[in-house]
Design an enzyme around this catalytic site. Structure first.
Site, mmCIF file in Angstrom:
data_model
loop_
_atom_site.group_PDB
_atom_site.id
_atom_site.type_symbol
_atom_site.label_atom_id
_atom_site.label_comp_id
_atom_site.label_asym_id
_atom_site.label_seq_id
_atom_site.Cartn_x
_atom_site.Cartn_y
_atom_site.Cartn_z
ATOM 1 N N GLY A 46 0.689 -1.643 -0.038
ATOM 2 C CA GLY A 46 -0.197 -0.217 -0.221
ATOM 3 C C GLY A 46 0.801 1.208 -0.195
ATOM 4 C CD GLN A 51 3.587 5.779 3.066
ATOM 5 O OE1 GLN A 51 2.720 5.362 2.725
ATOM 6 N NE2 GLN A 51 4.308 4.815 3.361
ATOM 7 C CB CYS A 91 4.866 2.326 7.908
ATOM 8 S SG CYS A 91 4.588 4.030 7.475
ATOM 9 C CG LEU A 92 6.792 1.349 2.083
ATOM 10 C CD1 LEU A 92 6.122 1.150 0.785
ATOM 11 C CD2 LEU A 92 7.319 0.621 1.976
ATOM 12 C CG HIS A 133 -0.622 1.440 7.724
ATOM 13 N ND1 HIS A 133 0.076 0.670 8.431
ATOM 14 C CD2 HIS A 133 0.022 2.383 6.755
ATOM 15 C CE1 HIS A 133 1.396 1.774 7.908
ATOM 16 N NE2 HIS A 133 1.231 2.114 7.077
ATOM 17 C CD GLU A 134 -1.307 2.694 2.499
ATOM 18 O OE1 GLU A 134 -0.373 2.038 2.987
ATOM 19 O OE2 GLU A 134 -0.532 3.734 3.109
ATOM 20 C CG HIS A 137 -0.118 6.258 5.562
ATOM 21 N ND1 HIS A 137 1.282 7.289 5.935
ATOM 22 C CD2 HIS A 137 0.093 5.149 5.266
ATOM 23 C CE1 HIS A 137 2.049 6.211 6.293
ATOM 24 N NE2 HIS A 137 2.191 5.055 6.527
HETATM 25 O O1 K2U Z 1 1.975 2.491 4.008
HETATM 26 C C1 K2U Z 1 2.805 1.726 3.668
HETATM 27 O O2 K2U Z 1 3.693 2.052 4.184
HETATM 28 C C2 K2U Z 1 2.850 0.289 2.508
HETATM 29 C C3 K2U Z 1 2.409 -0.587 4.032
HETATM 30 C C4 K2U Z 1 1.147 -0.850 4.423
HETATM 31 C C5 K2U Z 1 0.559 -1.603 4.691
HETATM 32 C C6 K2U Z 1 1.231 -2.252 6.604
HETATM 33 C C7 K2U Z 1 0.729 -2.488 7.957
HETATM 34 C C8 K2U Z 1 -0.465 -4.122 7.094
HETATM 35 C C9 K2U Z 1 -0.715 -3.966 5.603
HETATM 36 C C10 K2U Z 1 -0.498 -2.959 4.544
HETATM 37 C C11 K2U Z 1 3.905 -1.470 3.683
HETATM 38 O O3 K2U Z 1 3.100 -2.367 2.973
HETATM 39 S S1 K2U Z 1 4.699 -2.123 4.780
HETATM 40 C C12 K2U Z 1 5.513 -3.705 3.854
HETATM 41 C C13 K2U Z 1 4.327 -4.501 4.627
HETATM 42 C C14 K2U Z 1 3.976 -5.666 3.462
HETATM 43 C C15 K2U Z 1 3.512 -6.669 3.595
HETATM 44 C C16 K2U Z 1 3.114 -7.468 4.659
HETATM 45 C C17 K2U Z 1 2.874 -5.714 5.680
HETATM 46 C C18 K2U Z 1 3.316 -5.038 5.230
HETATM 47 ZN ZN ZN Z 2 2.886 3.385 5.982
#
Ligand code: K2U
Ligand code: ZN
Length: 167
Positions: A46, A51, A91-92, A133-134, A137
């Site tokens: 996501g 971000q 989180c990225l 989560h998104e 943000h």
């Molecule tokens: O918003 C972001 O930084 C993207 C996150 C979204 C996310 C965080 C936690 C749980 C689900 C989605 C990134 O994709 S973090 C990397 C990731 C990849 C697979 C599963 C969980 C987190």
């Molecule tokens: Zn995030």
């Protein structure tokens, strides 16, 4: 298409509240395309426009294994939520930090798609977590803010030390 730089916590721009998209024009379509490319390259499942320092209510998500189920949500809003689940999140914008966060088990999200159609999506499990989560943000919230104050201080110190080392 372009890869977009991702803001890193505790950058204060991550705390800005995104504004609603008034018109889905070519600029918004280009932003969504670049966000998707950035998400796939990261890789992540996501990414919110906040971000990449664009403070508009745009989110891209693809939790599929095959990375071929891209969902673009304009002006997403949670209209129903219930239950509870605890999952480890990353989180990225907070690289190298993972911790358990409690969120709703099920959400019903209303949004506008790239063809300007109002849609709803009901989600549970990982997709529900990702949507929450998104949308967090877009409200200027990063997942570490759901953790204890002690953990947040330790995370800030860890990231500040990393920044000094890589400077
Ligand atoms: O918003 C972001 O930084 C993207 C996150 C979204 C996310 C965080 C936690 C749980 C689900 C989605 C990134 O994709 S973090 C990397 C990731 C990849 C697979 C599963 C969980 C987190
Ligand atoms: Zn995030």
């Amino acid at each position: 298409m372009s890869l977009l730089p991702i803001l890193r916590f505790p950058d204060p721009r991550l705390r800005k509240v995104a504004v609603a998209v008034e018109e889905i024009d070519d600029n918004i379509r280009r932003l969504a395309r670049d966000m998707a490319e950035t998400m796939y390259e990261a890789p992540g499942i996501g990414l919110a426009a906040t971000q990449v320092d664009v403070h508009k209510r745009v989110v891209v998500i693809d939790p599929s294994e095959a990375r071929d189920q891209l969902l673009t949500l304009i002006n997403p809003e949670i209209i129903e939520s219930d239950g509870a689940q605890i999952r480890e999140e990353g989180c990225l914008s907070v690289p190298g930090v993972y911790d358990r966060v409690e969120r709703a088990e099920r959400v019903l999200v209303r949004y506008v798609d790239l063809e300007s159609r109002v849609q709803t999506i009901e989600a549970t499990g990982l997709l529900a977590v990702c949507l929450q989560h998104e949308i967090d943000h877009l409200q200027g919230r990063v997942f570490v803010e759901h953790l204890s104050q002690l953990k947040q201080v330790r995370i800030r110190n860890k990231l500040a030390k990393q920044a000094r080392i890589t400077a």
